[in-house]
Scaffold this active site. Structure first.
Site, mmCIF file in Angstrom:
data_model
loop_
_atom_site.group_PDB
_atom_site.id
_atom_site.type_symbol
_atom_site.label_atom_id
_atom_site.label_comp_id
_atom_site.label_asym_id
_atom_site.label_seq_id
_atom_site.Cartn_x
_atom_site.Cartn_y
_atom_site.Cartn_z
ATOM 1 N N CYS A 50 -0.496 4.379 2.334
ATOM 2 C CA CYS A 50 -0.453 4.321 3.806
ATOM 3 C C CYS A 50 0.026 2.936 4.195
ATOM 4 O O CYS A 50 1.172 2.599 3.961
ATOM 5 C CB CYS A 50 -1.803 4.688 4.419
ATOM 6 S SG CYS A 50 -3.237 3.976 3.599
ATOM 7 N N SER A 51 -0.818 2.119 4.764
ATOM 8 C CA SER A 51 -0.396 0.752 5.083
ATOM 9 C C SER A 51 -1.606 -0.163 5.118
ATOM 10 O O SER A 51 -1.731 -0.989 6.017
ATOM 11 C CB SER A 51 0.375 0.715 6.395
ATOM 12 O OG SER A 51 -0.404 1.293 7.425
ATOM 13 N N CYS B 209 0.880 -1.158 0.000
ATOM 14 C CA CYS B 209 0.000 0.000 0.000
ATOM 15 C C CYS B 209 0.920 1.212 0.000
ATOM 16 O O CYS B 209 1.512 1.535 1.030
ATOM 17 C CB CYS B 209 -0.915 0.023 1.224
ATOM 18 S SG CYS B 209 -1.843 1.567 1.356
#
Lengths: 105, 212
Positions: free
Chosen positions: B109-110, B106
Protein backbone atom coordinates in the site's frame (compact mmCIF):
# COMPACT_ATOMS: atom_id res chain seq x y z
CA UNK A 1 -5.54 -12.78 25.54
CA UNK A 2 -6.51 -16.23 24.43
CA UNK A 3 -4.21 -18.68 22.64
CA UNK A 4 -0.51 -18.01 22.44
CA UNK A 5 0.75 -16.25 19.32
CA UNK A 6 2.04 -18.41 16.46
CA UNK A 7 5.76 -18.85 16.99
CA UNK A 8 5.82 -17.36 20.48
CA UNK A 9 6.88 -20.66 22.05
CA UNK A 10 9.36 -21.64 19.34
CA UNK A 11 10.37 -18.60 17.29
CA UNK A 12 12.82 -18.86 14.41
CA UNK A 13 16.25 -17.75 15.57
CA UNK A 14 17.97 -14.76 14.04
CA UNK A 15 20.10 -16.16 11.21
CA UNK A 16 17.83 -19.17 10.61
CA UNK A 17 16.99 -20.06 7.02
CA UNK A 18 13.26 -19.80 6.38
CA UNK A 19 11.03 -20.36 3.39
CA UNK A 20 7.96 -18.23 2.75
CA UNK A 21 4.93 -20.45 2.22
CA UNK A 22 3.92 -20.76 -1.42
CA UNK A 23 0.26 -20.21 -0.75
CA UNK A 24 -2.44 -18.03 -2.29
CA UNK A 25 -5.25 -17.64 0.23
CA UNK A 26 -7.91 -14.98 -0.41
CA UNK A 27 -8.34 -12.10 2.02
CA UNK A 28 -6.22 -9.34 3.51
CA UNK A 29 -2.70 -10.80 3.25
CA UNK A 30 0.44 -8.89 4.27
CA UNK A 31 2.90 -11.30 2.67
CA UNK A 32 3.70 -9.84 -0.78
CA UNK A 33 3.07 -12.22 -3.67
CA UNK A 34 6.54 -11.70 -5.15
CA UNK A 35 8.28 -13.16 -2.09
CA UNK A 36 6.18 -16.30 -1.62
CA UNK A 37 8.17 -19.50 -2.07
CA UNK A 38 11.52 -17.77 -1.55
CA UNK A 39 14.15 -18.64 1.04
CA UNK A 40 15.76 -15.99 3.23
CA UNK A 41 17.31 -15.62 6.65
CA UNK A 42 15.76 -14.14 9.77
CA UNK A 43 17.31 -10.71 10.34
CA UNK A 44 15.26 -9.70 13.39
CA UNK A 45 12.46 -10.90 15.65
CA UNK A 46 10.00 -8.01 16.02
CA UNK A 47 7.80 -9.64 18.63
CA UNK A 48 4.25 -11.01 18.53
CA UNK A 49 1.49 -8.89 16.94
CA UNK A 50 -2.25 -9.39 16.50
CA UNK A 51 -2.87 -11.13 13.18
CA UNK A 52 -3.84 -8.45 10.60
CA UNK A 53 -5.37 -11.11 8.35
CA UNK A 54 -8.01 -11.57 11.07
CA UNK A 55 -8.31 -7.94 12.22
CA UNK A 56 -9.15 -6.93 8.64
CA UNK A 57 -12.41 -8.86 9.02
CA UNK A 58 -13.18 -7.37 12.42
CA UNK A 59 -12.11 -10.46 14.30
CA UNK A 60 -9.87 -10.25 17.36
CA UNK A 61 -6.52 -10.91 15.73
CA UNK A 62 -5.91 -13.60 18.36
CA UNK A 63 -3.94 -15.74 18.38
CA UNK A 64 -1.33 -13.26 17.16
CA UNK A 65 1.81 -14.15 15.27
CA UNK A 66 5.49 -13.39 15.77
CA UNK A 67 6.70 -10.92 13.16
CA UNK A 68 10.19 -11.12 11.65
CA UNK A 69 12.30 -9.10 9.30
CA UNK A 70 13.41 -11.69 6.77
CA UNK A 71 16.37 -10.87 4.52
CA UNK A 72 16.53 -12.10 0.93
CA UNK A 73 19.31 -11.89 -1.64
CA UNK A 74 18.10 -9.80 -4.54
CA UNK A 75 19.93 -11.95 -7.09
CA UNK A 76 18.05 -15.00 -5.76
CA UNK A 77 14.62 -13.35 -5.71
CA UNK A 78 15.09 -11.95 -9.23
CA UNK A 79 17.35 -14.17 -11.35
CA UNK A 80 17.98 -11.30 -13.80
CA UNK A 81 18.63 -8.77 -11.01
CA UNK A 82 20.99 -6.00 -12.06
CA UNK A 83 23.23 -5.09 -9.15
CA UNK A 84 25.90 -6.58 -6.89
CA UNK A 85 25.34 -9.88 -5.08
CA UNK A 86 25.48 -7.99 -1.79
CA UNK A 87 22.14 -6.24 -2.48
CA UNK A 88 19.36 -7.47 -0.19
CA UNK A 89 15.67 -7.07 0.43
CA UNK A 90 14.16 -7.07 3.94
CA UNK A 91 10.48 -7.97 4.21
CA UNK A 92 8.30 -8.17 7.34
CA UNK A 93 6.73 -11.63 7.48
CA UNK A 94 4.61 -13.28 10.18
CA UNK A 95 5.56 -16.63 11.69
CA UNK A 96 2.59 -18.49 10.25
CA UNK A 97 3.82 -17.66 6.73
CA UNK A 98 7.25 -19.21 7.32
CA UNK A 99 8.68 -22.71 7.49
CA UNK A 100 12.19 -23.87 8.30
CA UNK A 101 14.38 -24.18 5.20
CA UNK A 102 17.44 -26.35 4.86
CA UNK A 103 19.77 -23.55 3.94
CA UNK A 104 19.43 -20.15 2.35
CA UNK A 105 21.43 -19.85 -0.84
CA UNK B 1 -7.91 2.06 0.51
CA UNK B 2 -6.66 5.42 -0.71
CA UNK B 3 -4.53 3.81 -3.41
CA UNK B 4 -5.96 5.63 -6.39
CA UNK B 5 -6.81 8.97 -4.82
CA UNK B 6 -3.56 10.67 -5.71
CA UNK B 7 -4.10 9.88 -9.40
CA UNK B 8 -7.56 11.32 -9.31
CA UNK B 9 -8.00 14.80 -10.83
CA UNK B 10 -9.44 17.12 -8.17
CA UNK B 11 -12.36 18.31 -10.34
CA UNK B 12 -13.39 14.85 -11.59
CA UNK B 13 -16.55 13.24 -10.13
CA UNK B 14 -15.79 11.48 -6.84
CA UNK B 15 -14.77 7.84 -7.00
CA UNK B 16 -16.65 5.06 -5.25
CA UNK B 17 -14.35 5.20 -2.22
CA UNK B 18 -14.52 9.00 -2.04
CA UNK B 19 -18.32 8.80 -2.02
CA UNK B 20 -18.20 6.19 0.72
CA UNK B 21 -15.83 8.36 2.80
CA UNK B 22 -18.05 11.45 2.40
CA UNK B 23 -21.20 9.49 3.27
CA UNK B 24 -19.62 7.93 6.37
CA UNK B 25 -18.17 11.27 7.52
CA UNK B 26 -21.55 13.01 7.12
CA UNK B 27 -23.40 10.29 9.02
CA UNK B 28 -20.89 10.40 11.89
CA UNK B 29 -21.20 14.20 12.07
CA UNK B 30 -25.01 13.98 11.96
CA UNK B 31 -24.83 11.56 14.89
CA UNK B 32 -22.47 13.96 16.72
CA UNK B 33 -19.69 11.38 16.93
CA UNK B 34 -17.40 14.21 15.87
CA UNK B 35 -17.82 17.75 14.58
CA UNK B 36 -16.66 19.42 11.36
CA UNK B 37 -14.21 21.29 13.55
CA UNK B 38 -12.70 17.97 14.73
CA UNK B 39 -12.21 16.92 11.11
CA UNK B 40 -10.60 20.24 10.18
CA UNK B 41 -8.23 20.09 13.16
CA UNK B 42 -7.22 16.51 12.35
CA UNK B 43 -6.58 17.32 8.68
CA UNK B 44 -4.55 20.38 9.66
CA UNK B 45 -2.49 18.34 12.12
CA UNK B 46 -1.89 15.67 9.48
CA UNK B 47 -0.87 18.17 6.84
CA UNK B 48 1.17 20.16 9.35
CA UNK B 49 3.63 17.33 9.88
CA UNK B 50 6.72 17.41 7.73
CA UNK B 51 10.00 15.66 7.10
CA UNK B 52 11.54 18.45 9.20
CA UNK B 53 10.79 16.29 12.24
CA UNK B 54 12.80 13.37 10.88
CA UNK B 55 15.54 15.82 9.88
CA UNK B 56 15.84 17.07 13.48
CA UNK B 57 16.32 13.49 14.70
CA UNK B 58 19.01 12.86 12.09
CA UNK B 59 20.88 16.09 12.88
CA UNK B 60 20.88 15.23 16.60
CA UNK B 61 22.12 11.71 15.79
CA UNK B 62 24.96 13.17 13.69
CA UNK B 63 26.26 15.33 16.55
CA UNK B 64 25.50 13.01 19.49
CA UNK B 65 26.66 9.37 19.16
CA UNK B 66 24.89 8.33 22.39
CA UNK B 67 21.61 9.75 21.06
CA UNK B 68 22.19 7.94 17.76
CA UNK B 69 22.61 4.66 19.60
CA UNK B 70 19.33 5.22 21.46
CA UNK B 71 17.54 6.24 18.25
CA UNK B 72 18.70 3.09 16.46
CA UNK B 73 17.72 1.01 19.48
CA UNK B 74 14.23 2.50 19.87
CA UNK B 75 13.23 5.40 17.65
CA UNK B 76 10.13 6.17 19.73
CA UNK B 77 12.19 6.79 22.85
CA UNK B 78 14.68 8.83 20.85
CA UNK B 79 11.86 10.95 19.43
CA UNK B 80 10.29 11.35 22.87
CA UNK B 81 13.59 12.75 24.18
CA UNK B 82 13.19 15.59 21.68
CA UNK B 83 9.54 16.13 22.57
CA UNK B 84 8.30 14.44 19.39
CA UNK B 85 5.12 12.39 19.95
CA UNK B 86 5.86 8.74 19.17
CA UNK B 87 2.77 7.97 17.07
CA UNK B 88 0.96 4.65 16.77
CA UNK B 89 3.68 2.60 15.07
CA UNK B 90 7.13 1.45 15.98
CA UNK B 91 9.64 3.14 13.66
CA UNK B 92 12.87 1.35 12.79
CA UNK B 93 15.73 3.67 11.87
CA UNK B 94 18.11 2.17 9.30
CA UNK B 95 21.59 3.65 9.28
CA UNK B 96 23.46 4.22 6.04
CA UNK B 97 27.19 3.58 6.12
CA UNK B 98 30.06 3.70 3.63
CA UNK B 99 29.22 0.10 2.68
CA UNK B 100 25.42 -0.09 3.10
CA UNK B 101 22.61 2.09 1.75
CA UNK B 102 18.99 1.67 2.87
CA UNK B 103 15.83 2.46 0.90
CA UNK B 104 12.18 2.26 2.00
CA UNK B 105 9.10 1.12 0.11
CA UNK B 106 5.69 -0.31 0.91
CA UNK B 107 4.79 -2.61 -1.98
CA UNK B 108 1.36 -3.52 -0.57
CA UNK B 109 0.00 0.00 0.00
CA UNK B 110 1.85 3.11 1.12
CA UNK B 111 2.92 2.60 4.76
CA UNK B 112 5.06 5.57 5.72
CA UNK B 113 6.33 7.03 9.03
CA UNK B 114 3.90 9.95 8.88
CA UNK B 115 4.60 11.11 12.41
CA UNK B 116 8.24 11.80 11.50
CA UNK B 117 8.00 12.55 7.76
CA UNK B 118 4.51 13.97 7.18
CA UNK B 119 2.34 12.81 4.30
CA UNK B 120 4.03 10.57 1.72
CA UNK B 121 4.81 12.05 -1.69
CA UNK B 122 2.56 10.99 -4.59
CA UNK B 123 5.31 8.94 -6.23
CA UNK B 124 5.78 6.89 -3.03
CA UNK B 125 2.14 5.79 -3.28
CA UNK B 126 2.27 5.10 -7.03
CA UNK B 127 2.49 1.58 -8.42
CA UNK B 128 5.61 2.40 -10.46
CA UNK B 129 7.75 3.13 -7.39
CA UNK B 130 6.12 0.40 -5.31
CA UNK B 131 6.89 -2.33 -7.83
CA UNK B 132 10.22 -1.08 -9.17
CA UNK B 133 11.78 -0.26 -5.79
CA UNK B 134 12.03 -3.98 -5.05
CA UNK B 135 12.52 -5.19 -8.63
CA UNK B 136 15.17 -2.75 -9.93
CA UNK B 137 16.03 -0.40 -7.07
CA UNK B 138 19.32 0.79 -8.52
CA UNK B 139 17.58 1.92 -11.71
CA UNK B 140 15.06 3.80 -9.56
CA UNK B 141 17.86 5.51 -7.62
CA UNK B 142 19.55 6.47 -10.90
CA UNK B 143 16.31 8.15 -12.01
CA UNK B 144 16.39 10.17 -8.78
CA UNK B 145 19.88 11.26 -9.86
CA UNK B 146 21.61 9.06 -7.32
CA UNK B 147 24.34 6.79 -8.71
CA UNK B 148 25.02 4.29 -5.94
CA UNK B 149 28.48 2.72 -6.28
CA UNK B 150 28.58 -1.04 -6.81
CA UNK B 151 30.77 -1.50 -3.73
CA UNK B 152 27.92 -0.16 -1.56
CA UNK B 153 25.32 -2.82 -0.77
CA UNK B 154 21.74 -1.68 -1.29
CA UNK B 155 19.16 -2.92 1.21
CA UNK B 156 15.52 -2.32 0.34
CA UNK B 157 13.02 -2.49 3.20
CA UNK B 158 9.50 -3.53 2.23
CA UNK B 159 7.29 -2.08 4.96
CA UNK B 160 4.60 -4.75 4.71
CA UNK B 161 3.28 -5.07 8.23
CA UNK B 162 3.50 -3.46 11.66
CA UNK B 163 6.75 -1.48 11.45
CA UNK B 164 7.50 1.84 9.83
CA UNK B 165 10.98 2.76 8.57
CA UNK B 166 13.15 5.85 8.36
CA UNK B 167 16.64 6.06 6.87
CA UNK B 168 19.48 7.70 8.79
CA UNK B 169 21.53 9.16 5.94
CA UNK B 170 25.30 9.62 6.17
CA UNK B 171 26.55 12.98 7.39
CA UNK B 172 27.99 14.85 4.41
CA UNK B 173 31.68 15.72 4.42
CA UNK B 174 32.59 19.34 5.03
CA UNK B 175 30.06 19.87 7.82
CA UNK B 176 32.44 19.71 10.78
CA UNK B 177 31.43 22.10 13.52
CA UNK B 178 27.95 22.75 12.06
CA UNK B 179 25.08 23.25 14.50
CA UNK B 180 22.13 20.85 14.63
CA UNK B 181 19.90 23.47 12.99
CA UNK B 182 22.34 23.91 10.09
CA UNK B 183 22.76 20.15 9.68
CA UNK B 184 18.99 19.56 9.67
CA UNK B 185 18.73 21.72 6.53
CA UNK B 186 20.80 19.10 4.68
CA UNK B 187 18.34 16.31 5.51
CA UNK B 188 15.67 16.12 2.81
CA UNK B 189 12.54 14.01 2.78
CA UNK B 190 14.00 11.92 -0.04
CA UNK B 191 17.14 11.22 2.00
CA UNK B 192 14.93 9.92 4.83
CA UNK B 193 13.21 7.53 2.37
CA UNK B 194 16.61 6.57 0.98
CA UNK B 195 16.18 7.62 -2.65
CA UNK B 196 18.84 10.33 -2.23
CA UNK B 197 21.78 11.13 0.01
CA UNK B 198 21.67 14.13 2.33
CA UNK B 199 22.37 17.40 0.54
CA UNK B 200 25.91 18.39 -0.23
CA UNK B 201 26.75 21.47 1.87
CA UNK B 202 27.93 23.28 -1.24
CA UNK B 203 24.61 22.64 -2.96
CA UNK B 204 22.87 24.13 0.05
CA UNK B 205 25.12 27.17 -0.20
CA UNK B 206 24.24 27.61 -3.85
CA UNK B 207 20.53 27.20 -3.12
CA UNK B 208 20.57 29.91 -0.44
CA UNK B 209 22.65 32.18 -2.68
CA UNK B 210 20.09 31.80 -5.43
CA UNK B 211 17.25 32.44 -2.99
CA UNK B 212 19.00 35.48 -1.54
Amino acid sequence: MSAQAFGAADPFAVGAAVRVRLSWPPGHIRTPAYIRGHVGTVAANLGAHPNPEEIAFRRSGQPGSVLYRVRFRQDVVWPDYRGPASDTLDVEIYHHWLEAAGAAR
Amino acid sequence: MSDTHHDHPPDAPPTHYQRMEIALREILMAKSVFTPDDVRREVEAMEGRSAGTGARLVARAWVDPAFKARLLDDARLGAAEMGIPPGPYRVLVMENTATLHNMIVCTLCSCYPRVLLGLPPAWYKGTAYRSRAVREPRAVLAEFGFALADDVALRVHDSTADMRYMVLPMRPAGTEGWSEEELARLVTRDSLIGVAPALDPQALGRASDAAG
